[in-house]
Each structure stands twice: as structure tokens, then as C-alpha cells.
Design a protein around this motif. Structure first.
Motif, short mmCIF file in Angstrom:
data_model
loop_
_atom_site.label_atom_id
_atom_site.label_comp_id
_atom_site.label_asym_id
_atom_site.label_seq_id
_atom_site.Cartn_x
_atom_site.Cartn_y
_atom_site.Cartn_z
N GLY A 77 -40.68 -7.75 5.01
CA GLY A 77 -41.17 -9.06 5.41
C GLY A 77 -42.04 -9.07 6.65
N LEU A 78 -42.44 -7.90 7.14
CA LEU A 78 -43.29 -7.83 8.33
C LEU A 78 -44.68 -8.36 8.01
CD1 LEU A 78 -42.55 -4.33 9.91
CD2 LEU A 78 -41.91 -6.55 10.84
N ALA A 79 -45.27 -9.08 8.97
CA ALA A 79 -46.67 -9.45 8.84
C ALA A 79 -47.52 -8.20 9.02
CB ALA A 79 -47.04 -10.49 9.90
N ILE A 80 -48.70 -8.17 8.41
CA ILE A 80 -49.53 -6.98 8.45
C ILE A 80 -49.90 -6.61 9.88
CG2 ILE A 80 -51.64 -8.33 8.06
CD1 ILE A 80 -50.95 -4.75 6.79
N ASP A 81 -50.20 -7.61 10.74
CA ASP A 81 -50.56 -7.31 12.13
C ASP A 81 -49.38 -6.68 12.87
OD1 ASP A 81 -53.02 -8.34 11.64
OD2 ASP A 81 -52.65 -10.28 12.58
N GLU A 82 -48.19 -7.20 12.64
CA GLU A 82 -46.99 -6.66 13.28
C GLU A 82 -46.72 -5.24 12.81
OE1 GLU A 82 -42.24 -7.82 13.77
OE2 GLU A 82 -43.59 -9.07 12.57
N TRP A 83 -46.91 -5.01 11.49
CA TRP A 83 -46.71 -3.67 10.95
C TRP A 83 -47.69 -2.68 11.54
CZ3 TRP A 83 -50.10 -0.75 7.91
CH2 TRP A 83 -49.55 0.41 7.35
N ILE A 122 -54.48 1.77 -0.33
CA ILE A 122 -53.05 1.57 -0.57
C ILE A 122 -52.71 0.09 -0.52
CG2 ILE A 122 -50.72 2.07 0.30
CD1 ILE A 122 -51.91 4.66 1.53
N VAL A 123 -52.01 -0.40 -1.56
CA VAL A 123 -51.60 -1.80 -1.59
C VAL A 123 -50.07 -1.94 -1.60
CG1 VAL A 123 -53.69 -2.65 -2.71
CG2 VAL A 123 -51.79 -1.86 -4.12
N ARG A 124 -49.38 -0.85 -1.89
CA ARG A 124 -47.92 -0.91 -1.94
C ARG A 124 -47.37 0.49 -1.64
NH1 ARG A 124 -43.99 -4.86 -1.66
NH2 ARG A 124 -42.11 -4.19 -2.73
N GLU A 125 -46.30 0.57 -0.84
CA GLU A 125 -45.73 1.85 -0.45
C GLU A 125 -44.21 1.71 -0.37
OE1 GLU A 125 -46.06 5.02 3.31
OE2 GLU A 125 -47.19 3.14 3.33
N THR A 126 -43.49 2.46 -1.19
CA THR A 126 -42.04 2.38 -1.19
C THR A 126 -41.45 3.78 -1.33
OG1 THR A 126 -41.95 2.07 -3.59
CG2 THR A 126 -41.99 0.08 -2.23
N THR A 127 -40.18 3.91 -0.96
CA THR A 127 -39.45 5.15 -1.19
C THR A 127 -38.63 5.01 -2.45
OG1 THR A 127 -37.60 4.38 0.18
CG2 THR A 127 -39.32 5.71 1.26
N ALA A 161 -57.97 6.01 11.36
CA ALA A 161 -58.24 6.53 10.02
C ALA A 161 -57.03 6.32 9.11
CB ALA A 161 -58.60 8.01 10.10
N TYR A 162 -55.83 6.46 9.67
CA TYR A 162 -54.60 6.24 8.91
C TYR A 162 -54.53 4.80 8.41
CZ TYR A 162 -49.57 5.31 8.28
OH TYR A 162 -48.36 4.91 7.79
N LEU A 163 -54.76 3.83 9.28
CA LEU A 163 -54.69 2.43 8.88
C LEU A 163 -55.84 2.05 7.94
CD1 LEU A 163 -53.61 0.74 12.24
CD2 LEU A 163 -52.19 1.24 10.25
N PHE A 188 -52.50 -5.08 1.51
CA PHE A 188 -51.23 -4.34 1.65
C PHE A 188 -50.15 -5.26 2.22
CE2 PHE A 188 -48.38 -1.78 4.39
CZ PHE A 188 -47.80 -1.00 3.41
N ARG A 189 -48.96 -5.18 1.60
CA ARG A 189 -47.82 -5.99 2.04
C ARG A 189 -46.70 -5.05 2.48
NH1 ARG A 189 -47.30 -9.33 -3.34
NH2 ARG A 189 -48.11 -7.34 -4.07
#
Length: 311
Positions: A236-242, A305-310, A222-224, A231-232
């Protein structure tokens, strides 16, 4: 015996410097062609993209300039200059609500950005002028409102919103060399402007609450699912790796609690919003509070969500 004087080797100008030189010569079309050739090979170069947006401003192609600066704010939300220049362009069209939102986003990334503070003051003056005009339209004999409007006109006649007095920023920090974009005068008494806050703010906040609850429940699927396919991840992580990394970290925790504190929804355009809030996170191993900026896009009737930053 004759001596031959030596010379230092010439240092080739970068493509961005070449484009900036063409701008200074007034060759805007040539500058745009040069920067477009460069960006075709280096599409994520922030400095090149910022320079291209400035060229579009100078060509009075405001629609494309707004699009270019908006894309910069999505890709590099830590840079205040694109937000400020967006505000200048919005102010030129009388869209003071959007200009205010852009300036507040600029100051969220850099609270000591003096130009944005000054421009925000001009925007608030313009909004006040619009409110006084609406009041006079309803009651033309209101002497108090007319007096306040005259005071406001005297205060703002000498002021004008200013574009960012900076060169194009590097990917992680603003550059220092001044290069001003076109200024946007802010009128003291503009026509009435409709608010631009998204009508779907409640839906956006519900989507983020679902995301936070899924994270707290360690429901990784549900989180993903709260994230868009577009989403990027940062770094520089690929989405699958993230996704694998997130599954491992969330699954490892014995307890997680995530609270969203004072969320504020800001419209970017008809399909995109930005939410600023404080994230209060605690688990069995760590607890902290951080400022977050999350951008969401409307996908199939729901917000993802398409972008997430602090911040």
C-alpha cells in the motif's frame, strides 16, 4: 401471561453473497449489476472481482472474462484460481500454449493445486495431439504417428479441463466454498496452434539485466528508471514513498550484487509479460535467494516493471 418468542436478528448478506444468490437463481444480468454497484465503491475487492469474472464466463462473454481474470493475476499474483480459470478460457478457444503458461503460473503460486495439475495434463495431451496431427499432415502414411494419436484419443476422451472449483478468493488467500465456473473440454487432436511466447523475450531479459546491474552498482536513478510510472508497490505504499525508501536502502549499502537465476519469460498479452526467476541477492549485511515474479509492460518501445512480488 403470554410469552413472546424471541428471534435472532437477521444477518444481512454481503453484496458478493447477494450476487452469488442471483447467479444461483439464473439472474446473471441482475448479479452483474449488483456486483458492479459494489465494485464501483470497492474496486480492489478480490472476491467481488472474481465473482464478476465468473458471471462473465456464465454469460459466455469470454473476452471480458479473460480481461477480468488477467487483471486479477496482475493485482493478486499469489492467487492460483484466476490463472486456472484463464487457462480454461484459453483452452476453449484452442489457445493451448497460453493455457499451459497460465497453469504453470498457477502452480508456481501453489504447487499442491490439484485442479491445475489435472488441467495441465490435459493441455499437454492437447499439445501432443496437435504435434501428431502436424506430423500426419507431412506424412499421412506414418503408421507409428497414427497409432500414437489413437492411443492419445483413447486416453483423453473422458477428460476435460476444469475451472477452479472455488469461491472467489480473498485478497491474500483462496476462499474455500466451491463454486465451479464453466468447464472447457480439451480435445485430443486440436488444430495446429502457433506458440505464444513473446517474440521480444530477449528484450525483456535485457531490460531485467539492466535493472539488476543498476541495483548491483547502486545506481539508484538507473534502478528506478526500470520501473513504469504505473508500478504499484506492495504494502500500500505510495510510489513516491517507495522511491524514497529504495533510495535510502540502496544508498546505505556498501556493496550489492544481484543475479537473476533461470529466468523464464511468459506472455500475458501483446504488451505485458511475466518473468519467473530466482533472485540471488547479497550485500555487506545480508545474502538470500528468493523466487521472484516480475511483470513488465512495453512502454515507448522498452520494457518497464509494473509489478514485483516474491513467491
Amino acid at each position: 401471561m403470554g410469552l413472546t418468542a424471541s428471534t435472532l436478528p437477521a444477518i444481512a448478506a454481503t453484496p458478493v453473497e447477494e450476487a452469488q444468490s442471483l447467479i444461483s437463481q439464473g439472474d446473471l444480468d441482475g448479479a452483474l449489476k449488483r456486483i458492479d454497484r459494489y465494485l464501483a465503491a470497492s474496486p480492489q475487492d478480490a472476491e467481488g472481482r472474481f465473482t464478476r469474472a465468473l458471471i462473465l464466463v456464465k454469460q459466455n462473454n469470454n473476452a471480458e472474462a479473460i480481461k477480468a481474470f488477467t487483471e486479477l493475476t496482475r493485482d493478486y499474483p499469489q492467487l492460483p484460481e484466476p490463472y486456472n480459470n484463464l487457462a480454461v478460457l484459453y483452452a476453449q478457444t484452442g489457445n493451448y500454449e497460453k493455457a499451459r503458461d497460465a497453469l504453470e503460473a498457477a502452480l508456481a503460486t501453489n504447487p499442491s493445486y490439484a485442479t491445475a495439475h489435472e488441467n495441465l495434463g490435459d493441455i499437454y495431451a492437447a499439445l501432443a495431439g496437435a504435434a501428431y496431427n502436424r506430423a500426419l499432415a507431412l506424412d499421412a502414411n506414418n503408421a507409428s504417428t497414427r497409432y500414437k494419436l489413437s492411443l492419445l484419443s483413447g486416453l483423453t476422451n473422458g477428460g476435460a479441463g476444469r475451472a477452479a472449483p472455488v469461491a472467489a478468493p480473498a485478497p491474500v488467500a483462496a476462499a474455500a466454498t466451491p463454486t465451479a465456473a464453466a468447464p472447457a473440454p480439451v480435445a485430443a487432436a486440436p488444430a495446429a496452434v502457433e506458440p505464444t511466447a513473446p517474440a521480444s523475450s530477449d528484450a525483456v531479459l535485457r531490460a531485467l539485466e539492466v535493472w539488476a546491474r543498476a541495483w548491483s552498482a547502486r545506481d539508484v536513478d538507473a534502478y528506478l528508471a526500470a520501473y513504469s510510472p504505473e508500478f504499484r508497490p506492495d504494502g500500500g505504499l505510495a510510489i513516491d514513498e517507495w522511491q524514497l525508501q529504495r533510495r535510502a536502502r540502496i544508498g546505505k549499502a556498501k556493496m550489492i550484487n544481484v543475479e537473476l537465476v533461470a529466468p523464464e519469460v511468459q506472455a500475458i498479452d501483446a504488451q505485458h509479460v511475466r518473468v519467473l526467476f530466482t533472485q540471488d541477492y547479497s550485500s555487506d549485511t545480508i545474502s538470500d535467494k528468493v523466487g521472484k515474479i516480475i511483470e513488465l509492460a512495453e512502454v515507448g518501445g522498452s520494457w518497464k516493471i509494473v509489478r514485483e512480488t516474491t513467491r
